[in-house]
Design a protein around this motif. Sequence first.
Motif, PDB file in Angstrom:
ATOM      1  N   VAL A 110       0.708  -0.591  -0.402  1.00 54.37           N
ATOM      2  CA  VAL A 110      -0.015  -0.156  -0.237  1.00 54.37           C
ATOM      3  C   VAL A 110       0.868   1.219   0.239  1.00 54.37           C
ATOM      4  CG1 VAL A 110      -1.588   1.349   1.524  1.00 54.37           C
ATOM      5  CG2 VAL A 110      -1.193  -1.019   0.962  1.00 54.37           C
ATOM      6  N   SER A 111       0.643   2.344  -0.963  1.00 47.16           N
ATOM      7  CA  SER A 111       1.485   3.642  -0.859  1.00 47.16           C
ATOM      8  C   SER A 111       0.519   4.152  -0.862  1.00 47.16           C
ATOM      9  CB  SER A 111       2.394   3.250  -2.505  1.00 47.16           C
ATOM     10  OG  SER A 111       3.034   2.490  -2.757  1.00 47.16           O
ATOM     11  N   GLN A 112       0.738   6.310   0.085  1.00 46.59           N
ATOM     12  CA  GLN A 112       0.511   7.008  -0.306  1.00 46.59           C
ATOM     13  C   GLN A 112       0.903   8.357   0.131  1.00 46.59           C
ATOM     14  OE1 GLN A 112      -2.104   4.526   3.612  1.00 46.59           O
ATOM     15  NE2 GLN A 112      -3.076   6.776   3.114  1.00 46.59           N
ATOM     16  N   SER A 119      -5.996  10.051   3.056  1.00 47.68           N
ATOM     17  CA  SER A 119      -4.957   9.577   1.986  1.00 47.68           C
ATOM     18  C   SER A 119      -4.943   8.638   0.968  1.00 47.68           C
ATOM     19  CB  SER A 119      -3.361   9.554   2.768  1.00 47.68           C
ATOM     20  OG  SER A 119      -2.567   9.948   1.102  1.00 47.68           O
ATOM     21  N   VAL A 120      -5.144   8.449  -0.108  1.00 45.31           N
ATOM     22  CA  VAL A 120      -6.221   7.614  -1.342  1.00 45.31           C
ATOM     23  C   VAL A 120      -4.691   7.149  -0.867  1.00 45.31           C
ATOM     24  CG1 VAL A 120      -6.325   7.428  -3.480  1.00 45.31           C
ATOM     25  CG2 VAL A 120      -7.641   9.336  -2.672  1.00 45.31           C
ATOM     26  N   ARG A 121      -5.446   5.540  -1.583  1.00 43.88           N
ATOM     27  CA  ARG A 121      -4.410   4.403  -1.056  1.00 43.88           C
ATOM     28  C   ARG A 121      -4.143   3.622  -2.919  1.00 43.88           C
ATOM     29  NH1 ARG A 121      -6.653   4.641   3.457  1.00 43.88           N
ATOM     30  NH2 ARG A 121      -5.426   3.822   5.266  1.00 43.88           N
ATOM     31  N   ARG A 179       4.086   7.419   2.757  1.00 37.50           N
ATOM     32  CA  ARG A 179       4.298   5.577   3.557  1.00 37.50           C
ATOM     33  C   ARG A 179       4.290   4.253   2.429  1.00 37.50           C
ATOM     34  NH1 ARG A 179      -1.359   1.915   4.211  1.00 37.50           N
ATOM     35  NH2 ARG A 179      -0.174   0.709   6.088  1.00 37.50           N
ATOM     36  N   CYS A 180       5.068   2.876   2.108  1.00 41.03           N
ATOM     37  CA  CYS A 180       4.983   2.538   1.136  1.00 41.03           C
ATOM     38  C   CYS A 180       5.389   1.213   1.600  1.00 41.03           C
ATOM     39  CB  CYS A 180       5.916   2.647   0.232  1.00 41.03           C
ATOM     40  SG  CYS A 180       5.915   1.247  -0.709  1.00 41.03           S
ATOM     41  N   GLN A 181       3.895   0.579   2.610  1.00 39.94           N
ATOM     42  CA  GLN A 181       3.894  -0.645   3.497  1.00 39.94           C
ATOM     43  C   GLN A 181       3.751  -2.130   2.558  1.00 39.94           C
ATOM     44  OE1 GLN A 181       5.004  -1.284   6.460  1.00 39.94           O
ATOM     45  NE2 GLN A 181       4.953  -2.994   5.539  1.00 39.94           N
ATOM     46  N   ALA A 182       4.557  -3.217   2.828  1.00 43.33           N
ATOM     47  CA  ALA A 182       3.916  -4.243   2.225  1.00 43.33           C
ATOM     48  C   ALA A 182       3.535  -5.046   3.353  1.00 43.33           C
ATOM     49  CB  ALA A 182       5.095  -4.629   1.404  1.00 43.33           C
ATOM     50  N   ILE A 183       2.694  -6.238   3.229  1.00 43.41           N
ATOM     51  CA  ILE A 183       2.103  -7.022   3.345  1.00 43.41           C
ATOM     52  C   ILE A 183       2.054  -8.392   3.145  1.00 43.41           C
ATOM     53  CG2 ILE A 183      -0.069  -7.235   5.911  1.00 43.41           C
ATOM     54  CD1 ILE A 183       0.004  -3.605   3.823  1.00 43.41           C
ATOM     55  N   SER A 184       2.157  -9.472   4.463  1.00 45.75           N
ATOM     56  CA  SER A 184       2.098 -10.928   3.500  1.00 45.75           C
ATOM     57  C   SER A 184       1.108 -11.230   3.559  1.00 45.75           C
ATOM     58  CB  SER A 184       2.885 -11.253   4.928  1.00 45.75           C
ATOM     59  OG  SER A 184       2.941 -12.991   3.981  1.00 45.75           O
ATOM     60  N   LEU A 185       0.285 -12.059   2.334  1.00 46.82           N
ATOM     61  CA  LEU A 185      -1.325 -12.016   1.924  1.00 46.82           C
ATOM     62  C   LEU A 185      -1.410 -13.246   2.571  1.00 46.82           C
ATOM     63  CD1 LEU A 185      -1.889 -10.952  -1.487  1.00 46.82           C
ATOM     64  CD2 LEU A 185      -3.157 -10.272   1.089  1.00 46.82           C
ATOM     65  N   ARG A 186      -0.122 -14.348   2.753  1.00 48.37           N
ATOM     66  CA  ARG A 186      -0.513 -15.755   3.843  1.00 48.37           C
ATOM     67  C   ARG A 186      -0.309 -15.591   5.331  1.00 48.37           C
ATOM     68  NH1 ARG A 186       5.080 -17.609   0.415  1.00 48.37           N
ATOM     69  NH2 ARG A 186       4.102 -17.739  -1.329  1.00 48.37           N
ATOM     70  N   ARG A 187       0.365 -14.053   5.786  1.00 48.85           N
ATOM     71  CA  ARG A 187       0.420 -14.018   6.869  1.00 48.85           C
ATOM     72  C   ARG A 187      -0.394 -12.942   7.504  1.00 48.85           C
ATOM     73  NH1 ARG A 187       5.788 -15.576   5.460  1.00 48.85           N
ATOM     74  NH2 ARG A 187       6.340 -13.078   6.082  1.00 48.85           N
ATOM     75  N   GLY A 188      -0.591 -11.640   6.892  1.00 46.05           N
ATOM     76  CA  GLY A 188      -1.327 -11.038   6.863  1.00 46.05           C
ATOM     77  C   GLY A 188      -0.264 -10.053   7.931  1.00 46.05           C
ATOM     78  N   THR A 189       1.057 -10.287   7.973  1.00 49.34           N
ATOM     79  CA  THR A 189       2.046  -9.338   9.223  1.00 49.34           C
ATOM     80  C   THR A 189       2.664  -8.339   8.145  1.00 49.34           C
ATOM     81  OG1 THR A 189       3.881 -11.151   8.543  1.00 49.34           O
ATOM     82  CG2 THR A 189       2.273 -10.955  10.805  1.00 49.34           C
ATOM     83  N   ASN A 224       1.613   2.750  -9.732  1.00 48.06           N
ATOM     84  CA  ASN A 224      -0.234   3.234  -9.356  1.00 48.06           C
ATOM     85  C   ASN A 224       0.045   4.831  -8.329  1.00 48.06           C
ATOM     86  OD1 ASN A 224      -1.236   1.243 -11.184  1.00 48.06           O
ATOM     87  ND2 ASN A 224      -1.108   0.165  -8.815  1.00 48.06           N
ATOM     88  N   LEU A 225       0.452   4.950  -7.524  1.00 49.59           N
ATOM     89  CA  LEU A 225       0.571   6.210  -7.023  1.00 49.59           C
ATOM     90  C   LEU A 225       1.448   7.154  -7.353  1.00 49.59           C
ATOM     91  CD1 LEU A 225       0.738   7.594  -4.013  1.00 49.59           C
ATOM     92  CD2 LEU A 225       3.514   7.028  -3.471  1.00 49.59           C
ATOM     93  N   LEU A 226       2.709   6.898  -8.464  1.00 43.84           N
ATOM     94  CA  LEU A 226       3.136   8.395  -9.174  1.00 43.84           C
ATOM     95  C   LEU A 226       2.274   8.575 -10.570  1.00 43.84           C
ATOM     96  CD1 LEU A 226       6.809   7.244  -9.245  1.00 43.84           C
ATOM     97  CD2 LEU A 226       5.792   8.794  -7.727  1.00 43.84           C
TER      98      LEU A 226
END
Length: 279
Positions: A110-112, A119-121, A179-189, A224-226
């Motif tokens: 997710v980037s904002q 703020s748009v995600r 903000r540029c935050q990655a999240i695991s789709l396997r663990r949700g972390t 997508n942000l840029l």
Amino acid sequence: MELSLEHHTILVDEILHSIFFLGQISTPRHSPEDIMNHDQSLLDALRHYYPGPFSCYSTQLPKRSPFSCVLDMVVLVTGQQNENEIINRLQEFIDERLRGNQLASSTICVSQRNTAEESVRYYGVSMSTSGRNPGRIIVAASCLSNWDSYVADAVMTYYPSRTRKTYFDGTIRLPKRVRCQAISLRRGTLVAPCRSCANLFGLTTNAEQVWAYGHCAEAESVSNLLKIDEEVRVQVEQPSETCTPANRQRAKASVRTELRRCLGEVGFQWNNHFYNPQV
């Protein structure tokens, strides 16, 4: 509602082409008939409503991997502001439909422009392909046809190896407030940026792992942000003196050469066109 239906139609068209293309270059090959389990009524219906994927999957390249289209569908239905719901829906889709399937992405980003709640995600997912050549092919296609030019420049700096080109450095530095935050789709972390993403985008990390450039979810998300947020884009720094138009064209040529080499290895006859989905 009509706009949403049109977007969904385009995304279905695109995802079919992308999946059929990956089946065409897999070992062993999988035809559209194989992928649809030879369900003739389903095949007839898909050919009627989405003729493009069937006529172009063996000659044209997709601009991105299939799960990126799934992501767009979920964001369109859910709303970009509902970050947790988007992640939950993707996790449910993977668990129910794609468990163990190599076309499922492992990470979302997710980037904002900043961390404000309003703020748009902008979302992106990691490369959802199986094998070395398919991944290289989709990364090259994304650089040449889909990603924002800043992201493409950064990835082309290293593509196809993990070594920076001696003649071109198109890596960028995002504004500190982004903000540029990655999240695991396997663990949700939460997932810290790898060294590759730090090298590409100037993200802060303690990680030393260098993955193949362009495969991480950050590339699509930042792109997508840029593409949309011009205020952020004008603040992006591209500091290297080697980042000139002439060197950029040389880097693009090298990416296209590597793309053709990979396509040759999998026996794909490319007609030099990237697929444009249609309504």
